[in-house]
Write a protein that holds these residues in place. Structure first.
Motif, PDB file in Angstrom:
ATOM      1  N   LEU A  91     -18.580  10.101  -9.362  1.00  0.00           N
ATOM      2  CA  LEU A  91     -17.936   9.427  -8.233  1.00  0.00           C
ATOM      3  C   LEU A  91     -17.603   7.977  -8.543  1.00  0.00           C
ATOM      4  N   THR A  92     -16.346   7.606  -8.303  1.00  0.00           N
ATOM      5  CA  THR A  92     -15.954   6.202  -8.369  1.00  0.00           C
ATOM      6  C   THR A  92     -15.298   5.845  -7.038  1.00  0.00           C
ATOM      7  N   VAL A  93     -15.901   4.905  -6.352  1.00  0.00           N
ATOM      8  CA  VAL A  93     -15.379   4.484  -5.050  1.00  0.00           C
ATOM      9  C   VAL A  93     -14.847   3.059  -5.187  1.00  0.00           C
ATOM     10  N   GLU A  94     -13.644   2.841  -4.675  1.00  0.00           N
ATOM     11  CA  GLU A  94     -13.093   1.483  -4.670  1.00  0.00           C
ATOM     12  C   GLU A  94     -13.164   0.955  -3.236  1.00  0.00           C
ATOM     13  N   HIS A  95     -13.876  -0.130  -3.071  1.00  0.00           N
ATOM     14  CA  HIS A  95     -14.047  -0.690  -1.729  1.00  0.00           C
ATOM     15  C   HIS A  95     -12.895  -1.635  -1.394  1.00  0.00           C
ATOM     16  N   ILE A  96     -12.885  -2.107  -0.161  1.00  0.00           N
ATOM     17  CA  ILE A  96     -11.782  -2.945   0.316  1.00  0.00           C
ATOM     18  C   ILE A  96     -11.628  -4.229  -0.518  1.00  0.00           C
ATOM     19  N   ASP A  97     -12.758  -4.725  -1.093  1.00  0.00           N
ATOM     20  CA  ASP A  97     -12.691  -5.951  -1.905  1.00  0.00           C
ATOM     21  C   ASP A  97     -12.316  -5.656  -3.360  1.00  0.00           C
ATOM     22  N   GLY A  98     -12.044  -4.388  -3.653  1.00  0.00           N
ATOM     23  CA  GLY A  98     -11.638  -4.035  -5.015  1.00  0.00           C
ATOM     24  C   GLY A  98     -12.801  -3.665  -5.923  1.00  0.00           C
ATOM     25  N   SER A  99     -14.015  -3.883  -5.471  1.00  0.00           N
ATOM     26  CA  SER A  99     -15.171  -3.543  -6.318  1.00  0.00           C
ATOM     27  C   SER A  99     -15.313  -2.021  -6.402  1.00  0.00           C
ATOM     28  N   GLN A 100     -15.930  -1.576  -7.496  1.00  0.00           N
ATOM     29  CA  GLN A 100     -16.035  -0.131  -7.702  1.00  0.00           C
ATOM     30  C   GLN A 100     -17.467   0.241  -8.069  1.00  0.00           C
ATOM     31  N   ALA A 101     -18.341   0.262  -7.099  1.00  0.00           N
ATOM     32  CA  ALA A 101     -19.719   0.670  -7.378  1.00  0.00           C
ATOM     33  C   ALA A 101     -20.273   1.364  -6.148  1.00  0.00           C
ATOM     34  N   ILE A 102     -21.126   2.316  -6.376  1.00  0.00           N
ATOM     35  CA  ILE A 102     -21.803   2.965  -5.255  1.00  0.00           C
ATOM     36  C   ILE A 102     -23.156   3.473  -5.744  1.00  0.00           C
ATOM     37  N   GLU A 103     -24.203   3.102  -5.021  1.00  0.00           N
ATOM     38  CA  GLU A 103     -25.555   3.498  -5.414  1.00  0.00           C
ATOM     39  C   GLU A 103     -26.135   4.363  -4.307  1.00  0.00           C
ATOM     40  N   LEU A 104     -26.393   5.604  -4.607  1.00  0.00           N
ATOM     41  CA  LEU A 104     -26.750   6.558  -3.557  1.00  0.00           C
ATOM     42  C   LEU A 104     -28.258   6.689  -3.392  1.00  0.00           C
ATOM     43  N   ILE A 105     -28.674   6.594  -2.133  1.00  0.00           N
ATOM     44  CA  ILE A 105     -30.081   6.629  -1.764  1.00  0.00           C
ATOM     45  C   ILE A 105     -30.277   7.769  -0.759  1.00  0.00           C
ATOM     46  N   TYR A 106     -31.364   8.462  -0.864  1.00  0.00           N
ATOM     47  CA  TYR A 106     -31.643   9.580   0.051  1.00  0.00           C
ATOM     48  C   TYR A 106     -31.660   9.104   1.503  1.00  0.00           C
ATOM     49  N   ASP A 107     -31.033   9.892   2.371  1.00  0.00           N
ATOM     50  CA  ASP A 107     -31.011   9.561   3.793  1.00  0.00           C
ATOM     51  C   ASP A 107     -31.711  10.655   4.620  1.00  0.00           C
ATOM     52  N   SER A 108     -31.248  11.905   4.450  1.00  0.00           N
ATOM     53  CA  SER A 108     -31.817  13.002   5.242  1.00  0.00           C
ATOM     54  C   SER A 108     -31.428  14.321   4.586  1.00  0.00           C
ATOM     55  N   HIS A 109     -31.953  15.413   5.106  1.00  0.00           N
ATOM     56  CA  HIS A 109     -31.512  16.714   4.578  1.00  0.00           C
ATOM     57  C   HIS A 109     -31.664  17.800   5.631  1.00  0.00           C
ATOM     58  N   LYS A 110     -31.021  18.935   5.367  1.00  0.00           N
ATOM     59  CA  LYS A 110     -31.089  20.104   6.259  1.00  0.00           C
ATOM     60  C   LYS A 110     -31.217  21.340   5.393  1.00  0.00           C
ATOM     61  N   ILE A 111     -31.969  22.319   5.871  1.00  0.00           N
ATOM     62  CA  ILE A 111     -32.015  23.614   5.173  1.00  0.00           C
ATOM     63  C   ILE A 111     -31.677  24.663   6.228  1.00  0.00           C
ATOM     64  N   TYR A 112     -30.745  25.546   5.952  1.00  0.00           N
ATOM     65  CA  TYR A 112     -30.437  26.589   6.937  1.00  0.00           C
ATOM     66  C   TYR A 112     -30.052  27.911   6.278  1.00  0.00           C
ATOM     67  N   SER A 113     -30.154  28.989   7.064  1.00  0.00           N
ATOM     68  CA  SER A 113     -29.798  30.325   6.554  1.00  0.00           C
ATOM     69  C   SER A 113     -28.295  30.451   6.473  1.00  0.00           C
ATOM     70  N   GLY A 114     -27.837  31.266   5.545  1.00  0.00           N
ATOM     71  CA  GLY A 114     -26.396  31.467   5.386  1.00  0.00           C
ATOM     72  C   GLY A 114     -25.845  30.469   4.394  1.00  0.00           C
ATOM     73  N   LYS A 115     -24.556  30.558   4.174  1.00  0.00           N
ATOM     74  CA  LYS A 115     -23.916  29.727   3.146  1.00  0.00           C
ATOM     75  C   LYS A 115     -22.967  28.753   3.827  1.00  0.00           C
ATOM     76  N   TYR A 116     -22.932  27.502   3.359  1.00  0.00           N
ATOM     77  CA  TYR A 116     -22.007  26.512   3.931  1.00  0.00           C
ATOM     78  C   TYR A 116     -20.547  26.945   3.725  1.00  0.00           C
ATOM     79  N   HIS A 117     -19.650  26.429   4.548  1.00  0.00           N
ATOM     80  CA  HIS A 117     -18.205  26.681   4.392  1.00  0.00           C
ATOM     81  C   HIS A 117     -17.534  25.390   3.949  1.00  0.00           C
ATOM     82  N   LEU A 118     -16.397  25.521   3.323  1.00  0.00           N
ATOM     83  CA  LEU A 118     -15.622  24.335   2.961  1.00  0.00           C
ATOM     84  C   LEU A 118     -14.248  24.482   3.618  1.00  0.00           C
ATOM     85  N   ASN A 119     -14.010  23.685   4.632  1.00  0.00           N
ATOM     86  CA  ASN A 119     -12.748  23.802   5.372  1.00  0.00           C
ATOM     87  C   ASN A 119     -11.523  23.662   4.484  1.00  0.00           C
TER      88      ASN A 119
END
Ligand code: GLA
Length: 731
Positions: A91-119
């Motif tokens: 992943l490369t994200v360009e922010h409004i100031d032109g910078s290109q960095a993103i550091e991902l930190i755990y936020d939350s999660h879900k576990i459920y039956s069945g398979k996710y869909h992709l619209n």
């Protein structure tokens, strides 16, 4: 439960029948990949991760005194650019100031039956009780961008699917300059990548290479998945073969640009990433909008590549392809392309079909040339109305005549294309992909329609469905005969032009979805100059794809061999064509041609009127025989018993039904010799202690004997002779 979260250890574990996948949330909040491989029960594998202070591999700011903790050496679950992990990023994200960095930190999660869909995107599907989903939300440490990683787990098949959504929860827009679907870091440097390269009329040739320091990358920037590289690769340990060793099949469920890249890093770990190719890609995401990546499927086997292929075949037949024809016997087809090309009359077609009908053909397909002014390849594309010289009573006139013979009827279309010499182009010159003030690159005399446009798709749906509504059409071949270039859409602003290739694919998918859901009784076949768009994305819409424009039986053996690693036999369009072969000039017997076409959807692509009586009788018998073997071929397991690329004398492959009661073994001699030595082959997939009869033979053979000691192959004579053995268990 195949997905387990242990709160105290912040540990996610996914188990399938034979594999374990694990990751944990580090003390700084990053999602660290622990392991993916053979099953390990109930164990926190974080001990594998060793933080060693290495020069020139920095740490996140808060770990300033914890110098062993580096994003450059720790295995990452979803690698990002700009924060000190210098290996392949997702992943490369360009922010409004032109910078290109993103550091991902755990936020939350879900576990459920069945398979996710992709619209709007094709993906594996499963019932509630057949799959589980894990969704982990990560957040950029400094901005409000979220990344939601999705994992779909089909336990029985050893399948884990991955996709992700990048959501801009901030107030200002961002650009995505790269957004791949997945990353996997392996604890080893003894891995190889098997990929499938080719060209028009020679697709999916197997190539096996060691993954070393420096990037090993395959992909496509052609706008389609392409003849040149297939979006399916296998990662395996050195020494893995058909029956032994660990391997991971990785299939991208997408029909456009892709990249599959692997490298061994500085500390001898292997990283693999896969997703949409970043070249030319730039996505503008407004506040509160998101981007969805296509899906990657991982299939694991620790009993060799053969088992992995069979799991993929089952997965696609039961959880990807939706067409009702996946469970029905598909009609034996006759296509007129190689017989007539553009030059035909209705009378001629009916005559060809009639001969086919006498021999047992069930479906007649009228290929290219029936619409607009389509007498050659420089005119007509886009004009989806019948050519009244060739079809004076429209498509219906011919369809009725074919149905009156008791046959089904099909047509060819190429919706995504346009010729400059067409009414459509004259009326809508801005509907094709082209850049203002530049002459576009031309291929086969045609340009590409801008499938990202709703008005283009509306026109295509209306004009083509008019044909499908007025004539009874039982089959449609959806072709696509060039790659994308000059990518620019008249409907998008300049800062969104980097979206066009992906929007094109989404447009194609939307149109396909509309057609296949509104015409579910039509048998749809995908095609792109043969197998130029042979991918899991297309199979979500269509149960079969024309494998190659190369119909030479001997070349087809290699093409179908390569294709079988990642795709079921039942989806490979394969036909018997005329000799000398149009593409190679080679002559093979009608039996050998049929032997090879039987390892596919089976049909004919020739003027059957040119056969002599003896050959016609052979065709009649071939069709009857095929019906006998159909279930074993289409629904059974498949075994590659030899590798035709290794210059062996015999090409041999085998089908075994799921009950292990019936098997078909096909043999084609690639080379014949005087005073030939004896050959035998060890079969696979039978019951060890079952007794089997070969053909009508009187002798019975134990399964273990046929699998361990082998089956004798008689000496074959002539040019490319062939034979098959039909083997049945006798109880
Ligand atoms: C492509 C297809 C062929 C045939 C031609 C018609 O090349 O792969 O099978 O349909 O187009 O133009």
């Amino acid at each position: 439960m195949s997905i387990i979260f242990k709160q105290n250890k912040k540990l996610f574990t996914i188990h399938t029948k034979n594999s374990t996948y694990q990751m944990h949330i580090s003390k700084y909040g990053h999602l660290i990949h622990n392991y993916y491989g053979s099953k390990v029960e109930d164990m926190d594998l974080s001990y594998l991760i060793r933080g060693v202070n290495r020069g020139f591999s920095g740490t996140p700011y808060e770990a300033i005194d914890d110098r062993g903790y580096s994003l450059d050496t720790y295995p990452q679950e979803y690698s990002t650019y700009g924060i000190g992990d210098y290996r392949s990023s997702c992943l490369t994200v360009e922010h409004i100031d032109g910078s290109q960095a993103i550091e991902l930190i755990y936020d939350s999660h879900k576990i459920y039956s069945g398979k996710y869909h992709l619209n709007g995107l094709p993906a594996i599907w499963a019932k509630e009780n057949e799959a589980q989903t894990l969704e982990i939300t990560l957040k950029d440490k400094y901005s409000k961008i979220k990344v939601i990683l999705s994992y779909g787990v089909l336990e029985e098949l050893d399948v884990i699917t991955r996709a992700c959504k990048i959501y801009n929860d901030g107030e200002t827009p961002i650009y995505l300059n790269k957004a791949l679907s997945c990353c996997i870091d392996f604890w080893q440097d003894n891995m190889e990548m098997i990929s499938f390269y080719g060209r028009h009329a020679m697709e999916r040739t197997l190539q096996r290479r060691k993954i070393e320091h420096g990037k090993l990358s395959v992909g496509s920037v052609r706008g389609t998945s392409s003849h040149q590289q297939n979006p399916f690769v296998i990662l395996c340990e050195t020494g893995t073969d058909e029956d032994h060793g660990k391997c991971y099949g990785a299939s991208f469920v997408y029909s456009g640009n892709f990249i599959a890249e692997a490298e061994v890093d500085q500390i001898n770990h292997t990283r693999f990433v896969m997703g949409i190719h970043p070249e030319g890609f730039r996505y503008y995401i407004e506040s509160k909008e998101s981007f969805l990546t296509p899906e990657v499927i991982f299939v694991y086997s620790d009993t060799g590549i053969g088992a992995m292929s069979n799991k993929i075949h089952d997965l696609y037949r039961n959880h990807l392809i939706r067409s009702k024809f996946i469970k029905e016997r598909r009609p034996v087809l006759l296509n007129n392309w190689e017989a007539t090309e553009f030059d035909f009359t209705q009378e001629q077609l009916v005559d060809i079909a009639k001969t086919g009908n006498e021999l047992g053909i069930e479906l007649f397909v009228m290929d290219d040339g029936w619409f607009g002014k389509r007498d050659h390849d420089k005119a007509g594309l886009g004009d989806w109305f019948p050519n009244d010289k060739k079809l004076p009573n429209g498509v219906k006139g011919l369809a009725d005549q074919i149905h009156n013979l008791g046959m089904k009827f099909g047509i060819w279309i190429e919706p995504e294309m346009i010729n400059e010499d067409s009414d459509l182009y004259r009326n809508h010159p801005d509907w094709c992909l082209s850049i203002p003030n530049r002459q576009p690159n031309v291929e086969r005399g045609q340009l590409v329609l801008d499938m990202s446009r709703t008005d283009v798709r509306e026109y295509l749906y209306d004009s083509i469905s008019k044909i499908l509504d007025t004539a009874q059409v039982d089959y449609v071949k959806w072709d696509m005969n060039r790659n994308l270039s000059d990518i620019w859409s008249a409907t998008l602003p300049s800062n969104r032009q980097g979206e066009v290739s992906h929007r094109y694919v989404l447009g194609v998918y939307e149109l396909m979805e509309r057609f296949v859901s509104n015409y579910p009784n039509i048998l749809w076949e995908g095609c792109s100059g043969g197998g130029g768009r042979f991918d899991a994305g297309i199979l979500y819409y269509m149960p079969q794809i024309w494998c190659s424009d190369n119909t030479d039986a001997i070349e087809r053996i290699s093409i179908q061999y390569g294709t079988s690693f990642g795709y079921p036999i039942s989806c490979m369009g394969a036909h018997v064509s005329n000799i000398p072969n149009q593409q190679t000039g080679r002559t093979t017997s009608i039996s050998t041609r049929a032997e090879v076409a039987m390892a596919g959807t089976f049909g004919y692509e020739m003027d059957l009127r040119t056969l002599n009586e003896e050959e016609k009788e052979i065709v009649r018998l071939q069709i009857q025989e095929l019906k006998k073997y159909y279930d074993v071929i289409q629904y059974g397991d498949y075994y590659r018993l030899t590798n035709p690329l290794e210059k062996q004398e015999l090409a041999i492959w085998q089908f075994v039904d799921k009950d292990k009661k019936k098997s078909l073994v096909s043999v084609v001699a690639l080379r014949t010799r005087a005073n030939a030595p004896f050959s035998k082959v060890c079969l696979k997939g039978l019951k060890e202690d079952g007794f089997y009869q070969i053909g009508d033979g009187k002798e019975l053979y134990r399964g273990s004997a046929l699998m361990r000691a082998g089956l004798n192959i008689p000496v074959l004579k002539g040019d490319y002779p062939s034979l098959h053995f039909y083997i049945r268990e006798v109880e």
